[in-house]
Design a protein around this motif. Sequence first.
Motif, short mmCIF file in Angstrom:
data_model
loop_
_atom_site.label_atom_id
_atom_site.label_comp_id
_atom_site.label_asym_id
_atom_site.label_seq_id
_atom_site.Cartn_x
_atom_site.Cartn_y
_atom_site.Cartn_z
N LYS A 159 8.39 20.10 -35.70
CA LYS A 159 7.98 21.42 -35.20
C LYS A 159 7.90 22.44 -36.32
O LYS A 159 6.97 23.25 -36.38
N MET A 160 8.88 22.43 -37.21
CA MET A 160 8.87 23.38 -38.33
C MET A 160 7.70 23.09 -39.28
O MET A 160 7.06 24.03 -39.77
N VAL A 161 7.42 21.83 -39.52
CA VAL A 161 6.31 21.45 -40.40
C VAL A 161 4.99 21.93 -39.79
O VAL A 161 4.13 22.48 -40.48
N LYS A 162 4.84 21.73 -38.50
CA LYS A 162 3.61 22.17 -37.82
C LYS A 162 3.46 23.69 -37.92
O LYS A 162 2.38 24.19 -38.27
N GLN A 163 4.52 24.42 -37.64
CA GLN A 163 4.48 25.88 -37.68
C GLN A 163 4.17 26.39 -39.08
O GLN A 163 3.27 27.22 -39.27
N GLN A 164 4.88 25.90 -40.08
CA GLN A 164 4.66 26.39 -41.43
C GLN A 164 3.34 25.90 -42.01
O GLN A 164 2.71 26.59 -42.80
N GLY A 165 2.91 24.72 -41.62
CA GLY A 165 1.62 24.21 -42.08
C GLY A 165 0.47 25.03 -41.56
O GLY A 165 -0.47 25.36 -42.30
N ILE A 166 0.51 25.38 -40.29
CA ILE A 166 -0.54 26.23 -39.71
C ILE A 166 -0.53 27.60 -40.36
O ILE A 166 -1.58 28.17 -40.67
N GLY A 167 0.66 28.14 -40.60
CA GLY A 167 0.76 29.44 -41.27
C GLY A 167 0.18 29.41 -42.68
O GLY A 167 -0.53 30.33 -43.09
N ALA A 168 0.48 28.35 -43.42
CA ALA A 168 -0.04 28.23 -44.79
C ALA A 168 -1.56 28.08 -44.77
O ALA A 168 -2.27 28.66 -45.61
N LEU A 169 -2.08 27.32 -43.80
CA LEU A 169 -3.53 27.15 -43.68
C LEU A 169 -4.21 28.47 -43.36
O LEU A 169 -5.25 28.81 -43.96
N GLN A 170 -3.65 29.24 -42.45
CA GLN A 170 -4.23 30.54 -42.10
C GLN A 170 -4.19 31.50 -43.29
O GLN A 170 -5.16 32.23 -43.55
N ASN A 171 -3.09 31.51 -44.02
CA ASN A 171 -2.99 32.37 -45.20
C ASN A 171 -4.00 31.96 -46.27
O ASN A 171 -4.61 32.81 -46.92
N ALA A 172 -4.17 30.67 -46.46
CA ALA A 172 -5.13 30.18 -47.45
C ALA A 172 -6.56 30.57 -47.06
O ALA A 172 -7.35 31.01 -47.90
N GLN A 173 -6.89 30.44 -45.77
CA GLN A 173 -8.22 30.83 -45.31
C GLN A 173 -8.45 32.32 -45.47
O GLN A 173 -9.54 32.75 -45.87
N THR A 174 -7.43 33.12 -45.22
CA THR A 174 -7.55 34.57 -45.39
C THR A 174 -7.80 34.93 -46.85
O THR A 174 -8.67 35.74 -47.15
N GLN A 175 -7.04 34.30 -47.75
CA GLN A 175 -7.22 34.61 -49.17
C GLN A 175 -8.58 34.14 -49.67
O GLN A 175 -9.20 34.81 -50.47
N MET A 176 -9.04 32.98 -49.22
CA MET A 176 -10.36 32.50 -49.65
C MET A 176 -11.46 33.41 -49.11
O MET A 176 -12.46 33.65 -49.78
N ALA A 177 -11.29 33.94 -47.89
CA ALA A 177 -12.27 34.86 -47.33
C ALA A 177 -12.33 36.15 -48.15
O ALA A 177 -13.38 36.79 -48.22
N GLN A 178 -11.22 36.52 -48.77
CA GLN A 178 -11.17 37.72 -49.61
C GLN A 178 -11.60 37.43 -51.04
O GLN A 178 -11.62 38.32 -51.87
N GLY A 179 -11.95 36.17 -51.32
CA GLY A 179 -12.40 35.81 -52.65
C GLY A 179 -11.29 35.55 -53.64
O GLY A 179 -11.50 35.57 -54.85
N GLN A 180 -10.07 35.30 -53.16
CA GLN A 180 -8.93 35.06 -54.03
C GLN A 180 -8.58 33.57 -54.01
O GLN A 180 -8.85 32.86 -53.05
N MET A 181 -7.97 33.13 -55.09
CA MET A 181 -7.52 31.74 -55.18
C MET A 181 -6.18 31.59 -54.45
O MET A 181 -5.21 32.26 -54.81
N PRO A 182 -6.10 30.74 -53.42
CA PRO A 182 -4.85 30.60 -52.66
C PRO A 182 -3.87 29.62 -53.29
O PRO A 182 -3.46 28.65 -52.66
#
Length: 158
Positions: A45-68
Amino acid sequence: MFRILFLLFIIIPIIEIALLIQVSDVIGGFATIALVVLTAIVGAKMVKQQGIGALQNAQTQMAQGQMPAKELFTGICVIIAGVLLLTPGIMTDVFGLLLLTPAIRNKLAAGLASQATVRMSAGMQQGPSPYAQQPHSMRDQQQTEQPTTIDGEFERKD
């Protein structure tokens, strides 16, 4: 490489079995099995939660043109933690839970970054990098020497 494989496939299972035997002597056999299963469920459960959070953060940074970079490292740590938590044993569960702790991950990332910086600076002494900053006049000269390619579409009418 042989030492690493030896450690992974021989030493770690022996340590895990010894720890499971010692824990089962203290809390009992069924409680030990329940503990291993519980850590696997909570860890998943913790892996799923933190993995989804990391994926969302990475997508946000890539959308802003930053290297995640931090999010990619977090994702790798979460994947490794998931494997460790799903592996039956006490020691692997402890290491998996430690990798899911942001403070531990940040210290690990800082330590690896300092090692990477040292290696990169040592590699830079061998010669000029093709990515080194150049004056604008040199870049303009290099761009004019390269042929220009024009992309387009055509339709053949016979």
